[in-house]
Design a protein around this motif. Structure first.
Motif, PDB file in Angstrom:
ATOM      1  N   GLU A 188       6.103   1.775  -3.624  1.00 35.42           N
ATOM      2  CA  GLU A 188       6.538   0.446  -4.199  1.00 35.42           C
ATOM      3  C   GLU A 188       6.408   0.636  -5.857  1.00 35.42           C
ATOM      4  O   GLU A 188       6.949  -0.085  -6.608  1.00 35.42           O
ATOM      5  N   TYR A 189       5.502   1.701  -6.357  1.00 33.66           N
ATOM      6  CA  TYR A 189       5.661   2.076  -7.693  1.00 33.66           C
ATOM      7  C   TYR A 189       6.963   2.582  -8.206  1.00 33.66           C
ATOM      8  O   TYR A 189       7.498   2.050  -9.404  1.00 33.66           O
ATOM      9  N   LEU A 190       7.523   3.393  -7.466  1.00 33.54           N
ATOM     10  CA  LEU A 190       9.157   3.708  -7.662  1.00 33.54           C
ATOM     11  C   LEU A 190       9.974   2.590  -7.561  1.00 33.54           C
ATOM     12  O   LEU A 190      10.780   2.383  -8.728  1.00 33.54           O
ATOM     13  N   TYR A 191       9.950   1.693  -6.685  1.00 34.13           N
ATOM     14  CA  TYR A 191      10.689   0.660  -6.809  1.00 34.13           C
ATOM     15  C   TYR A 191      10.544  -0.190  -8.111  1.00 34.13           C
ATOM     16  O   TYR A 191      11.608  -0.612  -8.529  1.00 34.13           O
ATOM     17  N   SER A 192       9.256  -0.317  -8.340  1.00 32.03           N
ATOM     18  CA  SER A 192       9.080  -1.323  -9.441  1.00 32.03           C
ATOM     19  C   SER A 192       9.731  -0.803 -10.813  1.00 32.03           C
ATOM     20  O   SER A 192      10.349  -1.359 -11.455  1.00 32.03           O
ATOM     21  N   SER A 193       9.508   0.782 -10.851  1.00 35.91           N
ATOM     22  CA  SER A 193       9.901   1.207 -11.983  1.00 35.91           C
ATOM     23  C   SER A 193      11.369   1.474 -12.258  1.00 35.91           C
ATOM     24  O   SER A 193      11.964   1.679 -13.238  1.00 35.91           O
ATOM     25  N   VAL A 194      12.038   1.400 -11.103  1.00 33.15           N
ATOM     26  CA  VAL A 194      13.548   1.146 -10.986  1.00 33.15           C
ATOM     27  C   VAL A 194      13.995  -0.290 -11.211  1.00 33.15           C
ATOM     28  O   VAL A 194      15.267  -0.553 -11.429  1.00 33.15           O
ATOM     29  N   GLY A 195      13.408  -1.087 -11.353  1.00 40.12           N
ATOM     30  CA  GLY A 195      13.516  -2.687 -11.727  1.00 40.12           C
ATOM     31  C   GLY A 195      13.584  -3.592 -10.614  1.00 40.12           C
ATOM     32  O   GLY A 195      14.082  -4.600 -10.758  1.00 40.12           O
ATOM     33  N   GLY A 214       0.927  -1.224   0.179  1.00 40.99           N
ATOM     34  CA  GLY A 214       0.058  -0.064  -0.047  1.00 40.99           C
ATOM     35  C   GLY A 214       0.896   1.393  -0.063  1.00 40.99           C
ATOM     36  O   GLY A 214       0.364   2.465  -0.204  1.00 40.99           O
ATOM     37  N   ASN A 215       2.206   1.042   0.433  1.00 39.60           N
ATOM     38  CA  ASN A 215       3.083   2.118   0.055  1.00 39.60           C
ATOM     39  C   ASN A 215       3.245   2.755  -1.378  1.00 39.60           C
ATOM     40  O   ASN A 215       3.576   1.898  -1.903  1.00 39.60           O
ATOM     41  N   LYS A 216       3.066   4.096  -1.732  1.00 39.67           N
ATOM     42  CA  LYS A 216       3.263   4.535  -2.947  1.00 39.67           C
ATOM     43  C   LYS A 216       4.516   4.327  -3.363  1.00 39.67           C
ATOM     44  O   LYS A 216       4.743   4.205  -4.699  1.00 39.67           O
TER      45      LYS A 216
END
Length: 478
Positions: A454-461, A450-452
């Protein structure tokens, strides 16, 4: 068909080790009012607190009237050590044609957590199946009445579902949990082998844990997990039919890292109920159990016996590599140093305020102090970042890299809200990924679901592992 004539012909009295169960009537007026007037007892019940003894007299008269009309039968519970009536249990309704009945019970709050209601109602269920010809016995409780739900689970009843807004209680529509036990369940339960716990030999336990517990945190290898678990303690086997069916860690008010051993392939509600009751029995707090590192596929069994979700998190992993790092001309990037600690605490307070990662200042200070004391390797410090604004000299971002289980870990990452969504978090993560490439092959981090970010982490790979959850059970037997 239910043989209700036998019930009224016999007017049965039951005696157990601690209790006598006999027909409830108007002679119980004073004793019944004593517990029915207690606001704690009626907090989560389907009935209102008895404000005056007239309320109790009216209730007992309805009990007598329903008895005369052969519509219900309630037993008063006499507690032999005190020689007094302390509660009641019985059949509050039935359907003769379809051979099913509903149970209901109540007991004074000073007698909670003693297994009394369970001991009493076991006799009623036994009599219903073995003498009255019942095929089904059911019971209901408010959705938030964890105590009554726990009693029905201990009686072998199964949660069938939630009756949404079924009753208007004390002015509010309430969901009801519906439990039931069938005669075939009752007969099967009598023959079913019980669970037991056996303290584990740590070497064998480590082998089983490394083999059967999912490696959801991307630990380096089977051997690493095995050797790590050799240092663990308070590990137990769950035994059924003289076979190991599961492994678990148990401490005061706490269970954790449960795993199932083939050929057993699912976690049963009965097993979770057994573990919960065992921990409540041995622990200092008789009403609370914390469950840690619960796997996603086990969540349903835990929730079915009254556990509530506290938080869910997952581990994420990514290869290190030489990658481009965007320039941030407004800021100066420096290595984290202990002299930055006070300003870093204030940054974390501002960055996490109102969010799921929010803690108090002392926690931030303690976490940062631990970081500086235990992470002094040059390559970790070089991969970490403190970002300082060139003009104001304020710290607006930080990314700290530690070493956990021989693999780098993003220990902390935070950005002042004013500078969010400007690529600062991505910049700091990419720097860590880039700088560690020559020393380590991968880097990990943890994120709360639920932490937003997580989208950043996924976008960095970063690749997500499976979720694990922290749950808590809190309730009282009534």
């Amino acid at each position: 068909m239910m043989n209700v004539e036998l019930l009224f012909a016999e007017t049965p009295v039951f005696e157990t080790e601690r209790l006598i169960l006999r027909q409830l009537d108007l002679s119980d007026l004073d004793a019944y009012f004593e517990f029915a007037s207690d606001p704690v007892v009626s907090l989560h019940t389907l009935w209102d607190r008895h404000e005056t003894i007239v309320d109790t007299e009216s209730y007992l008269q309805s009990v007598v009237d329903k008895h005369k009309a052969r519509q219900a039968f309630r037993w008063g519970i006499i507690y032999k050590p005190d020689q007094k009536l302390i509660g009641r249990t019985g059949f509050i309704s039935w359907d003769l044609r379809h051979s099913h009945a509903e149970i209901g019970f109540a007991i004074g709050s000073e007698y909670w957590n003693k297994g009394i209601i369970t001991e009493a109602t076991e006799e009623i269920i036994r009599y219903g199946f073995e003498h009255l010809g019942l095929n089904r016995i059911e019971g209901r409780c408010n959705y938030n009445n964890t105590g009554s739900a726990r009693v029905m689970e201990k009686l072998g009843m199964k949660l069938e579902g939630i009756l949404r807004d079924q009753l208007k209680i004390k002015g509010t529509f309430m969901n009801q949990k519906l439990y039931s036990i069938l005669k075939c369940d009752y007969e099967t339960d009598d023959n079913e082998a019980p669970f037991s716990l056996l303290e584990a030999d740590q070497r064998t336990y480590s082998t089983y844990f490394a083999t059967y517990r999912k490696n959801i945190w991307f630990r380096p290898s089977w051997l690493f997990v095995h050797n790590m678990m050799l240092e663990a303690c308070n590990c137990y086997w769950v035994i059924q039919n003289n076979q190991r069916i599961a492994g678990i860690s148990i401490e005061d008010n706490t269970i954790g890292s449960l795993f199932i051993i083939p050929p057993c392939d699912t976690l049963s509600v009965d097993l979770v109920s057994f573990l919960r009751d065992y921990v409540l029995e041995i622990s200092t707090d008789k009403n609370r159990v914390e469950a840690y590192n619960v796997l996603h596929e086990h969540m349903g069994a835990f929730k079915s016996v009254g556990f509530d979700l506290v938080s869910t998190r997952k581990c994420m992993i990514r290869p290190t590599e030489k990658i481009s790092i965007s320039a941030l001309n407004e800021f100066i990037s420096v290595r984290p140093e202990p002299e930055h600690l006070s300003k870093m605490v204030l940054l974390m307070e501002e960055a996490y305020r109102g969010g799921m990662e929010e803690e108090d200042l002392d926690t931030y200070r303690r976490d940062l102090t631990y970081y500086f004391e235990h992470n002094k390797q040059e390559h970790l410090v070089d991969a970490s970042t403190v970002l300082i604004h060139r003009e104001t000299n304020e710290i607006i971002g930080l990314c700290l890299v530690s070493l956990w289980e021989e693999i780098p870990l993003i220990y902390e990452i935070a950005v002042t809200p004013t500078y969010c969504n400007q690529g600062i978090g991505r910049h700091m993560l990419c720097k860590a990924i880039h700088h560690l490439e020559s020393v380590y092959e991968v880097i990990r981090l943890f994120v709360t679901s639920g932490n937003k970010a997580e989208y950043l982490y996924s976008s960095v790979g970063f690749l997500s592992g499976e979720e694990t959850s922290h749950l808590v059970y809190q309730g009282k037997e009534k």
